[in-house]
Each structure stands twice: as structure tokens, then as C-alpha cells.
Design an enzyme around this catalytic site. Structure first.
Site: not given
Length: 527
Positions: A262, A322, A374
Site C-alpha cells: 500500500e 480497500k 492494511c
């Protein structure tokens, strides 16, 4: 005992139990404290009225959650730390309010353990996208409990640990000669854990891939990818081209694909000429697909955080977006209402990150891959949905540079290892400057990069097709335990109403039930 003194004792026990629970996780990492911390909390609200339970639960939540995510104070800011920890503490306060009526039901350890799991299930999804950090299950890596993740998932593991804590409480408060059922329950829980540990879920590998995870490092202070974001992209491109050179020289194995983290490009790689050129050069040099982590422009007010499959022949293709952007970290909820309050996080976050919705895996080098970015890895839905739809491998793209000097990176890596067990898949993690690694389906670490280094992990990983029981069940354990909790609260309310209408029974008619706690006396309540 005076009411104020009783309340102080309850609060002290709750605060101590919250600190014990925090010590179960990284950086202290003493998971054997978990059932004792939970038992202490259950004991602190036993016999209380609901409003007292709320106050005591809030004290527990504050002592646990403010300690557990203290890394936010130095990495993101004290305001974000106080705001998030304060909201999460309220869930434990609500739990403290509903535990007293549930603990008066027959077989109350089952009801209160279900309530704990329901609280975790709800706060992992609400408000906004929720915050799963601090679930009991996330502390059990490298313990005999960890293999249970493949069978019952994070929700089931949390339920088992909460039940163990409730049964320990039962042993403390049960009347003389009434401990046998509690002991039997503890033995049953431990036996289930032992069975999963002795016979962990296993499946045969149906193929292999060579995957290279690139940790390019972050220049300057190391905790700010925007300090010199173009150098971050160059670092990853240069590390990839060096790997390609080593492959041509015969000193490294040729990867089937390369994974970047990321924020390996902090600007839109389709619009920014410099970053686009660096990516294209790296992909052409590698000669295989590179999964690039990039911030992609939406419109003037929105942005996407994506993993982009960049092919050397066809260019950019499939993308994973995401699913769980961080509220007040990556987007501002109710921005229209707050418009004009241009200070703090509102001033820093100029555009809102848009959440992805696709449940399908991406295809990389001809293989279906479940991707997460993440904090996505802490949510049940992201990886389970993709694995259930055919993903044979898991990748995690994370920046974590913001948290590089804190223990957040160890907490996240522990969660990632547990996800490997839960999904029954190899997991490849690429971070900008730590922690990058390759994790086997049993949770053991095949390879790991040192933080704040430029490292390429070039490893062979297995591909698997079989689904673990946890993936097959998906969100149903959480839903089922939520229904159980609601039923318990209804039964508790009906029982209380019946007692009020009938009046107190004669002393000789009161059953000596081993699973019913003593009725609280007046000095155990706060009026």
C-alpha cells in the site's frame, strides 16, 4: 458494606482486569492472562444493577482499550486516540449493563459468553465500518488455541475464551458443593482446544507459485510516506529491477508475480508521469505482473486505495479497492454536516476515500488471489469472502509507516498470521518499511523482513483450494450468538417481570441452583 465502597471495589477490579487483558496482546504478549481478565470483568459486574454495570464496564473498557491502542497517541494523534478508544470503551460499558440480568439466568456462563462475542461482533462492524482491534481471538497466536481459528473462526475463538472466563467466575461464586458443572464446562472447553491443537485443519496443496514481496523502505524519518513519496516509489521500482537482474544472473529465483505494498505510489499512477514511468520500467524489467499499491483519483472529493495488477504485456488490469477505510483517518463521516469546520483531521483529509464493495478475488499470474489492504486484514468479511469465491492465496498490502515506531505493527502481523490459519492459505505481506513477511497456513512465519530496511522476500508458496470450516460458516457464528444474546435478554426481562408480579417466594421454595448467582443485596447497588 457501604455502597460507595462496593462500587470502588468493582471499579478497581474492572480497571485491573482491563489492564490484564491489554497485557494479553502485544507488546507484552501474555495470552494466558485472557480468561482471568475476562473472569475479573464478569466478577466486577456480578450482582450489580444495570446502571452500575454500565459504569463498571466503562472503567474496564477505558483501562483496556486506551492501553491496547496507545500507539495511536504518538503515531496519529492524541485526539484520534482519545476519540477512538472512548467510542470503543462504550461497547464494554453496554456489555457491563446487560451482563447482570443475563447472569441471573440458568447456565449463565453460556449467556454472558454469547453477550461478549456479540459485543465484539457488533463493534467490529459499527459505527461506520467498526473497529475489530482487541478481539480476544487476536491474542492467541503461538498458543494451543490458535489452530481453532480454522474450525470456528475469530468469533468462535472469542466465544470459547469468554466462556472459559465465565466458567472460572462460576467456580469462584458457586455455592458449596455446586462446582462440578463448572469444572465439567472448563474441561469441555479445554478438550475442544486440545483436539484442534492435536488435529489441526490441513489440506493438500494443489499448486505452487514463486512470489516476491518488496519492502522498499521509506526515506527521511521513516514514519511519513509523504515525506518524499516519489523516492518511496523509486525504492520499490529499483528493488524490483535489482531482483530482475539477480534472476538473469542466476542468483535468485524468477517470481511468478511481485507484490508491492500500500502507498508504494502516493499519487495516481495513471496520471502522474514520473510514477507511471517508474512502475512501467519495474514491471517490464521483472517481466511478470506486479501488484502495485496506489492512490487512484476518483473525482475532486474522492480517492481510491487500490491494489492494481500491472501486467508487462497488457498494462494495468484488475484492481482490489480497500473495503474498510478508516473514519477520520482516511475519510470524514458526515462531511457535509461538518463542512466549514476546517481544523484538525478535517483540514488534513481533503478527499474522502471510497470503500470497495467487490467480494471477488483478483487474478494474478493466472491464479485467484484474495487481497487486503492494511486494516482490512482485521475484518472477517474481506478475506473470507474472497477465499470462499475461489482465492487460492492471500496477499496483504500495507503501509504501516505511520506506526513504524510503535507496537501496532506487531499487533497487525499477529492478526495476519491468525488469518492464515483461519483461511487455510499462505499469506504474503508487503509493507513499505515493515512488517513484510510470508506466512504458512498453520501460522508459522516462513520469512520476514527487518523493519526499516529495503528487502525482497522471494519465496515459493503453496496454493490451496479446500475451504476451512471457518470460511464455510462465514458470519453465521456472529449472527447466531447475537440472536442468543437477544433471546437471553428477553428471557431475563420476562423472568424479572414474573418475579415482580408473584412477589418473593418463601425461603424454603427457593431452588439451590448451581448455575444461578446469589441475589444481590441492597448494598451491592448504586441508587
Amino acid at each position: 458494606m457501604p455502597r460507595v465502597l462496593v462500587l470502588l471495589v468493582r471499579l478497581a477490579l474492572a480497571v485491573g482486569s482491563g489492564l490484564l487483558l491489554a497485557a494479553s496482546f502485544e507488546p507484552v504478549g501474555l495470552p494466558w492472562l485472557l480468561p482471568f481478565a475476562v473472569a475479573g470483568f464478569f466478577l466486577s459486574v456480578r450482582g450489580a444493577r444495570s446502571r452500575v454495570g454500565f459504569v463498571v464496564g466503562l472503567a474496564f473498557g477505558i483501562s483496556f482499550y486506551f492501553t491496547h491502542i496507545v500507539w495511536m497517541r504518538s503515531s496519529v494523534g492524541a485526539d484520534a486516540w482519545v476519540g477512538l478508544a472512548g467510542v470503543e470503551a462504550l461497547f464494554y460499558a453496554a456489555l457491563g449493563a446487560i451482563l447482570p440480568p443475563l447472569s441471573r439466568l440458568p447456565l449463565w456462563p453460556l449467556w454472558v459468553a454469547a453477550a461478549w462475542s456479540t459485543m465484539e461482533f457488533v463493534r467490529s462492524a459499527w459505527p461506520f465500518s467498526g473497529m475489530p482491534w482487541g478481539r480476544l481471538a487476536y491474542a492467541v497466536i503461538d498458543t494451543p488455541v490458535a489452530p481453532s481459528m480454522a474450525y470456528v473462526g475469530a468469533t468462535g475463538v472469542s466465544f470459547g475464551l469468554a466462556l472459559l472466563g465465565a466458567l472460572l467466575t462460576w467456580l469462584l461464586v458457586a455455592r458449596r458443593g455446586r462446582h462440578l458443572l463448572g469444572v465439567a464446562g472448563i474441561v469441555a472447553v479445554l478438550a475442544a482446544i486440545a483436539v484442534a491443537d492435536v488435529r489441526p485443519w490441513r489440506a493438500g496443496e494443489t499448486g505452487h507459485l514463486q512470489v516476491a514481496a518488496v519492502q522498499g523502505n521509506v526515506p527521511g524519518p521513516g514514519n511519513d510516506v509523504l515525506y518524499d513519496h516519489r523516492q518511496v516509489t523509486r525504492n520499490h521500482a529499483e528493488a524490483t529491477m535489482k531482483l530482475a537482474g539477480d534472476v538473469r544472473a542466476g542468483t535468485a529465483k524468477a517470481p511468478d508475480f511481485v507484490l508491492w505494498p500500500e502507498n508504494s505510489t502516493a499519487v495516481d499512477p495513471f496520471e502522474d508521469g514520473a510514477d507511471n514511468a517508474a512502475i512501467v520500467s519495474a514491471v517490464q524489467s521483472a517481466g511478470v505482473p506486479v501488484v502495485v499499491g496506489g492512490m487512484v483519483n476518483g473525482d475532486a472529493t474522492h480517492v481510491y486505495n487500490q491494489g492494481i495488477v500491472w501486467d508487462p504485456a497488457t498494462g494495468p488490469g484488475q484492481r482490489y479497492t480497500k473495503h474498510h477505510p478508516v473514519p477520520f483517518g482516511e475519510y470524514i463521516p458526515f462531511r457535509d454536516i461538518l463542512n466549514g469546520w476546517n481544523f484538525g483531521r478535517l483540514a488534513i483529509i481533503g478527499r474522502d476515500m471510497v470503500a470497495g464493495t467487490s467480494k471477488d478475488p483478483i487474478t494474478v499470474a493466472g491464479t485467484k488471489v484474495a487481497d487486503a489492504i492494511c486494516f482490512d486484514v482485521a475484518y472477517d468479511d474481506v478475506l473470507d469472502d474472497q477465499v470462499a469465491r475461489g482465492a487460492r492465496l492471500v496477499t496483504v498490502q500495507t503501509s504501516n509507516a505511520t506506526f513504524i515506531f510503535t507496537h501496532q505493527i506487531e499487533q497487525q502481523f499477529a492478526i495476519t498470521r491468525l488469518r492464515a490459519i483461519e483461511t487455510g492459505r499462505y499469506v504474503v505481506v508487503a509493507s513499505t518499511n515493515g512488517l513484510s513477511g510470508v506466512i504458512a497456513p498453520d501460522g508459522h512465519v516462513v520469512a520476514k523482513a527487518q523493519p526499516r530496511t529495503t528487502t525482497v522476500l522471494d519465496e515459493q508458496v503453496g496454493l490451496l483450494d479446500a475451504l476451512t470450516p471457518a470460511v464455510r460458516m462465514g458470519a453465521w457464528p456472529g449472527r447466531a450468538l447475537s440472536v442468543v444474546t437477544i433471546v437471553g435478554l428477553v428471557l431475563a426481562a420476562l423472568t424479572r417481570r414474573r418475579r415482580r408480579s408473584v412477589g418473593p417466594a418463601p425461603q424454603h421454595d427457593v431452588p439451590d441452583a448451581p448455575d444461578a448467582p446469589d441475589a444481590p443485596d441492597q448494598e451491592m447497588s448504586l441508587t
